[in-house]
Design an enzyme around this catalytic site. Structure first.
Site, mmCIF file in Angstrom:
data_model
loop_
_atom_site.group_PDB
_atom_site.id
_atom_site.type_symbol
_atom_site.label_atom_id
_atom_site.label_comp_id
_atom_site.label_asym_id
_atom_site.label_seq_id
_atom_site.Cartn_x
_atom_site.Cartn_y
_atom_site.Cartn_z
ATOM 1 C CE LYS A 172 0.740 1.495 4.471
ATOM 2 N NZ LYS A 172 1.712 2.491 4.750
ATOM 3 C CG ASP A 178 -0.617 -0.771 8.426
ATOM 4 O OD1 ASP A 178 -0.258 -1.890 8.805
ATOM 5 O OD2 ASP A 178 0.176 -0.076 7.817
HETATM 6 O O1 C5P Z 1 0.210 -1.634 15.318
HETATM 7 P P1 C5P Z 1 1.666 -1.862 14.851
HETATM 8 O O2 C5P Z 1 2.333 -2.821 15.406
HETATM 9 O O3 C5P Z 1 1.774 -1.827 13.194
HETATM 10 O O4 C5P Z 1 2.475 -0.376 15.055
HETATM 11 C C1 C5P Z 1 3.997 -0.399 15.082
HETATM 12 C C2 C5P Z 1 4.556 0.980 15.695
HETATM 13 O O5 C5P Z 1 4.004 2.168 15.258
HETATM 14 C C3 C5P Z 1 3.504 1.121 16.962
HETATM 15 O O6 C5P Z 1 4.322 0.322 18.142
HETATM 16 C C4 C5P Z 1 3.706 2.581 17.519
HETATM 17 O O7 C5P Z 1 5.121 3.027 17.790
HETATM 18 C C5 C5P Z 1 3.602 2.956 16.074
HETATM 19 N N1 C5P Z 1 2.231 3.608 15.689
HETATM 20 C C6 C5P Z 1 1.912 4.655 16.393
HETATM 21 N N2 C5P Z 1 0.319 4.904 16.179
HETATM 22 C C7 C5P Z 1 -0.388 4.288 15.070
HETATM 23 C C8 C5P Z 1 0.252 3.016 14.388
HETATM 24 C C9 C5P Z 1 1.548 2.824 14.617
HETATM 25 O O8 C5P Z 1 2.226 5.194 17.153
HETATM 26 N N3 C5P Z 1 -1.331 4.600 14.874
#
Ligand code: C5P
Length: 310
Positions: free
Chosen positions: A10, A135
């Site tokens: 994406k 995501d």
């Molecule tokens: O949810 P995911 O593991 O993909 O997110 C990776 C990192 O990105 C999280 O640990 C956080 O530090 C950051 N993040 C965030 N806010 C979001 C998505 C991701 O701070 N909405």
């Protein structure tokens, strides 16, 4: 019997961070778009319960991989007696802001839902897979969507016309948490409004998109990575480009192109200049599926020059 599905990458046409949440995540308004750069997942039923994961590249411990976590979460909640072998062929660069790991996780759940004949509705898969990553849920259906919350609240929209892009991966792995950490030291801005859907999506073109493209994480990504900054500076003036932006938290840079032949030429040129791995791609209308959107697979710059890529 083997079931094969393709998991798209994406880009984010728009990404604004509207605040920090009590759980440590950031509140987002983002427009996600699936593009024709795919990982491939092969699924086979295994008689013993459990997930076995293999990959064309070294993944480290499989239990930490998003595909394994998504697959095992589905198994534990809905099919504890079931087993599967999954083979993953990675093409989407890692640490690039292209959502490859999240797309693989979503596609793993979609695939196992079919392989094990669980018949879970898409909404249930979206909810479950968002436990694996913010995501992931978008990739269950793909296409184009307005995403809010951590990125897991999905409002799917009608497809936009096919847009040609070049995606340049500057051989820099940029961990998402590093970019958000940098941004959280610079949260003193007025959040922007998303105008992407003020135009009917079906009226978007390479010429209209520059008016609505924005990524709040772009400056943070450029501050965090000197390698990305260098490539960013070297790609400011390229022929056939109507807009340029960092995808998500980076490090990939996306270039909106006037047409397919300009995209192929630019991807080739980027690789000849040694700027990284470059792919000529287009927008696609689905998430994990059997087709790579009818053969419109992203083309690597070096493949056009007759070289083989790894
Ligand atoms: O949810 P995911 O593991 O993909 O997110 C990776 C990192 O990105 C999280 O640990 C956080 O530090 C950051 N993040 C965030 N806010 C979001 C998505 C991701 O701070 N909405």
């Amino acid at each position: 019997m083997t079931l094969t599905l393709y998991a798209p990458a994406k880009i984010n046409w728009f990404l604004e961070v509207t605040g920090k949440r009590p759980d440590g995540y950031h509140e987002l308004v983002t427009v996600m778009q699936a593009v024709s750069l795919f990982d491939r997942l092969d699924f086979q039923v295994k008689n013993e319960p459990g997930i076995e994961l293999s990959c064309n590249i070294d993944l480290g411990p499989p239990e930490k991989n998003l595909v394994y976590r998504a697959a095992d979460l589905l198994r534990q909640r809905h099919a504890p007696a079931c087993g599967a072998r999954i083979h993953l062929e990675k093409l989407i660069p890692h640490g690039a802001g292209l959502g490859g790991g999240s797309s693989d996780a979503a596609t793993a759940m979609v695939g196992l839902n079919r392989l094990w004949k669980l018949n879970l509705p898409q909404e249930a898969i979206e909810k479950l897979v968002s436990e694996v990553g913010s995501d992931c849920a978008f990739f269950v259906r793909g296409g184009v969507a307005l995403c809010t919350g951590r990125g897991e609240i999905i409002d799917h929209k009608p497809p936009i016309p096919e847009i040609d892009l070049v995606i340049l991966y500057p051989n820099v792995v940029l961990p998402t948490p590093d970019v958000y950490r940098d941004l959280s030291r610079h949260l003193d801005y007025q959040p922007r409004t998303c105008y992407f859907f003020h135009v009917k999506p079906e009226l978007h073109s390479a010429n209209s998109l520059p008016n609505v493209i924005f990524n709040r994480l772009e400056e943070a990504a450029l501050r965090v990575s000197a390698g990305l900054r260098e490539v960013w500076q070297q790609t400011a003036q390229e022929a056939g480009v109507t807009a340029r932006f960092v995808s998500g938290s980076g490090s990939a840079i996306a270039f909106v192109m006037h047409d397919r032949s300009a995209a192929h030429a630019l991807a080739r040129l980027f690789e000849q200049r040694g700027l990284g791995r470059a792919f000529a791609v287009k927008t696609v209308t689905v998430g994990g599926s059997e087709q790579q959107n009818a053969g419109h697979r992203g083309v690597r710059g070096s493949d056009q020059a007759g070289e083989r890529s790894g």
